[in-house]
Design a protein around this motif. Structure first.
Motif, PDB file in Angstrom:
ATOM      1  N   ILE A  30       0.844  -1.204   0.000  1.00 19.99           N
ATOM      2  CA  ILE A  30       0.000   0.000   0.000  1.00 19.99           C
ATOM      3  C   ILE A  30       0.877   1.251   0.000  1.00 19.99           C
ATOM      4  O   ILE A  30       0.592   2.224  -0.701  1.00 19.99           O
ATOM      5  CB  ILE A  30      -0.969  -0.026   1.201  1.00 19.99           C
ATOM      6  N   GLU A  31       1.955   1.215   0.770  1.00 19.25           N
ATOM      7  CA  GLU A  31       2.860   2.361   0.812  1.00 19.25           C
ATOM      8  C   GLU A  31       3.510   2.604  -0.546  1.00 19.25           C
ATOM      9  O   GLU A  31       3.715   3.747  -0.951  1.00 19.25           O
ATOM     10  CB  GLU A  31       3.932   2.134   1.875  1.00 19.25           C
ATOM     11  N   MET A  32       3.821   1.531  -1.270  1.00 16.50           N
ATOM     12  CA  MET A  32       4.410   1.672  -2.606  1.00 16.50           C
ATOM     13  C   MET A  32       3.388   2.198  -3.612  1.00 16.50           C
ATOM     14  O   MET A  32       3.767   2.799  -4.614  1.00 16.50           O
ATOM     15  CB  MET A  32       4.946   0.329  -3.094  1.00 16.50           C
ATOM     16  N   GLY A  33       2.119   1.926  -3.370  1.00 17.53           N
ATOM     17  CA  GLY A  33       1.086   2.459  -4.248  1.00 17.53           C
ATOM     18  C   GLY A  33       0.231   1.450  -4.965  1.00 17.53           C
ATOM     19  O   GLY A  33      -0.505   1.826  -5.872  1.00 17.53           O
ATOM     20  N   LEU A  34       0.302   0.172  -4.664  1.00 13.30           N
ATOM     21  CA  LEU A  34      -0.491  -0.898  -5.282  1.00 13.30           C
ATOM     22  C   LEU A  34      -0.167  -1.102  -6.756  1.00 13.30           C
ATOM     23  O   LEU A  34       0.052  -2.219  -7.200  1.00 13.30           O
ATOM     24  CB  LEU A  34      -1.993  -0.691  -5.113  1.00 13.30           C
ATOM     25  N   THR A  35      -0.175  -0.029  -7.553  1.00 12.76           N
ATOM     26  CA  THR A  35       0.110  -0.107  -8.985  1.00 12.76           C
ATOM     27  C   THR A  35       0.872   1.150  -9.400  1.00 12.76           C
ATOM     28  O   THR A  35       1.039   2.068  -8.606  1.00 12.76           O
ATOM     29  CB  THR A  35      -1.184  -0.192  -9.819  1.00 12.76           C
ATOM     30  N   GLU A  36       1.274   1.179 -10.658  1.00 13.59           N
ATOM     31  CA  GLU A  36       1.916   2.363 -11.231  1.00 13.59           C
ATOM     32  C   GLU A  36       1.059   2.891 -12.366  1.00 13.59           C
ATOM     33  O   GLU A  36       0.356   2.132 -13.024  1.00 13.59           O
ATOM     34  CB  GLU A  36       3.283   2.001 -11.832  1.00 13.59           C
ATOM     35  N   ALA A  37       1.152   4.188 -12.597  1.00  9.78           N
ATOM     36  CA  ALA A  37       0.477   4.792 -13.741  1.00  9.78           C
ATOM     37  C   ALA A  37       1.308   4.540 -14.985  1.00  9.78           C
ATOM     38  O   ALA A  37       2.540   4.570 -14.948  1.00  9.78           O
ATOM     39  CB  ALA A  37       0.300   6.282 -13.515  1.00  9.78           C
ATOM     40  N   ALA A  38       0.619   4.270 -16.078  1.00 10.76           N
ATOM     41  CA  ALA A  38       1.289   4.071 -17.362  1.00 10.76           C
ATOM     42  C   ALA A  38       0.549   4.886 -18.414  1.00 10.76           C
ATOM     43  O   ALA A  38      -0.463   5.531 -18.113  1.00 10.76           O
ATOM     44  CB  ALA A  38       1.303   2.593 -17.731  1.00 10.76           C
ATOM     45  N   ILE A  42       9.963  -0.887  -6.923  1.00  7.19           N
ATOM     46  CA  ILE A  42      10.172  -1.610  -5.662  1.00  7.19           C
ATOM     47  C   ILE A  42      11.575  -1.318  -5.128  1.00  7.19           C
ATOM     48  O   ILE A  42      11.753  -1.061  -3.932  1.00  7.19           O
ATOM     49  CB  ILE A  42       9.933  -3.124  -5.866  1.00  7.19           C
ATOM     50  N   ALA A  43      12.571  -1.332  -6.011  1.00  9.87           N
ATOM     51  CA  ALA A  43      13.946  -1.033  -5.589  1.00  9.87           C
ATOM     52  C   ALA A  43      14.065   0.404  -5.097  1.00  9.87           C
ATOM     53  O   ALA A  43      14.741   0.675  -4.084  1.00  9.87           O
ATOM     54  CB  ALA A  43      14.910  -1.285  -6.744  1.00  9.87           C
ATOM     55  N   ALA A  44      13.416   1.340  -5.772  1.00  8.20           N
ATOM     56  CA  ALA A  44      13.461   2.743  -5.345  1.00  8.20           C
ATOM     57  C   ALA A  44      12.805   2.909  -3.980  1.00  8.20           C
ATOM     58  O   ALA A  44      13.302   3.654  -3.123  1.00  8.20           O
ATOM     59  CB  ALA A  44      12.780   3.628  -6.383  1.00  8.20           C
ATOM     60  N   TRP A  45      11.700   2.221  -3.754  1.00  8.62           N
ATOM     61  CA  TRP A  45      11.035   2.296  -2.452  1.00  8.62           C
ATOM     62  C   TRP A  45      11.970   1.780  -1.355  1.00  8.62           C
ATOM     63  O   TRP A  45      12.079   2.389  -0.293  1.00  8.62           O
ATOM     64  CB  TRP A  45       9.733   1.494  -2.477  1.00  8.62           C
ATOM     65  N   GLN A  46      12.631   0.654  -1.617  1.00  6.46           N
ATOM     66  CA  GLN A  46      13.557   0.096  -0.630  1.00  6.46           C
ATOM     67  C   GLN A  46      14.683   1.089  -0.321  1.00  6.46           C
ATOM     68  O   GLN A  46      15.035   1.305   0.840  1.00  6.46           O
ATOM     69  CB  GLN A  46      14.170  -1.216  -1.133  1.00  6.46           C
ATOM     70  N   GLU A  47      15.220   1.709  -1.367  1.00 10.41           N
ATOM     71  CA  GLU A  47      16.326   2.658  -1.173  1.00 10.41           C
ATOM     72  C   GLU A  47      15.868   3.892  -0.398  1.00 10.41           C
ATOM     73  O   GLU A  47      16.560   4.359   0.505  1.00 10.41           O
ATOM     74  CB  GLU A  47      16.881   3.077  -2.531  1.00 10.41           C
ATOM     75  N   ASN A  48      14.700   4.397  -0.717  1.00  9.02           N
ATOM     76  CA  ASN A  48      14.206   5.620  -0.071  1.00  9.02           C
ATOM     77  C   ASN A  48      13.743   5.405   1.360  1.00  9.02           C
ATOM     78  O   ASN A  48      13.774   6.337   2.161  1.00  9.02           O
ATOM     79  CB  ASN A  48      13.073   6.232  -0.894  1.00  9.02           C
ATOM     80  N   THR A  49      13.277   4.206   1.671  1.00  8.06           N
ATOM     81  CA  THR A  49      12.770   3.946   3.020  1.00  8.06           C
ATOM     82  C   THR A  49      13.781   3.223   3.899  1.00  8.06           C
ATOM     83  O   THR A  49      13.518   3.031   5.089  1.00  8.06           O
ATOM     84  CB  THR A  49      11.482   3.099   2.964  1.00  8.06           C
TER      85      THR A  49
END
Length: 137
Positions: free
Chosen positions: A54-62, A74-81
């Protein structure tokens, strides 16, 4: 969650689907909230995984709509958090994102049952049949 977030529509082949304008339809969750009904949710054996999703956003806009979370996201979320997911957790989050999108498309049908409901038992069928017989005679 996708079933609750979906905005159900009548079948486009039905008379109602052809006659009703595609207006602002409430999502199932919005409709339940309006009726002051708490949605029944399935058990969640891994709340931390769902929380990350949910924190990542469930999906991405395309360009043409939504897509599952990418490995890059997912990798960016891990790096930022500063949260390091195990490989199986990252794969599970990506698969959950895919499943969320698939269920969201399936749940657009107004006749789509919730995916977590237990199968209907014979007793439930008997009770429904008795109620219909009492009503219809």
């Amino acid at each position: 969650m996708a079933w609750l977030h979906a905005r159900p529509k009548p079948d486009a082949r039905s008379r109602r689907g052809k006659e009703e304008p595609a207006g602002a339809v409430l999502s199932r969750l919005e409709d339940l909230k309006r009726k002051k009904i708490d949605p029944v949710m399935p058990p969640n054996p891994a709340p931390h995984i769902i929380g990350h999703l949910i924190e990542m956003g469930l999906t991405e806009a395309a360009g043409m709509g939504s897509v599952p979370l990418s490995w890059r996201e997912i990798a960016a979320w891990q790096e930022n958090t500063c949260v390091q997911l195990e490989p199986w957790e990252a794969r599970l989050i990506r698969n959950l994102s895919k499943a969320y999108l698939a269920e969201g498309h399936r749940a657009e049908s107004e006749n789509c049952p919730p995916p977590w409901r237990a199968p209907v038992t014979q007793r439930e069928l008997d009770i429904e049949e008795a109620q219909l017989r009492a009503l219809l005679g």
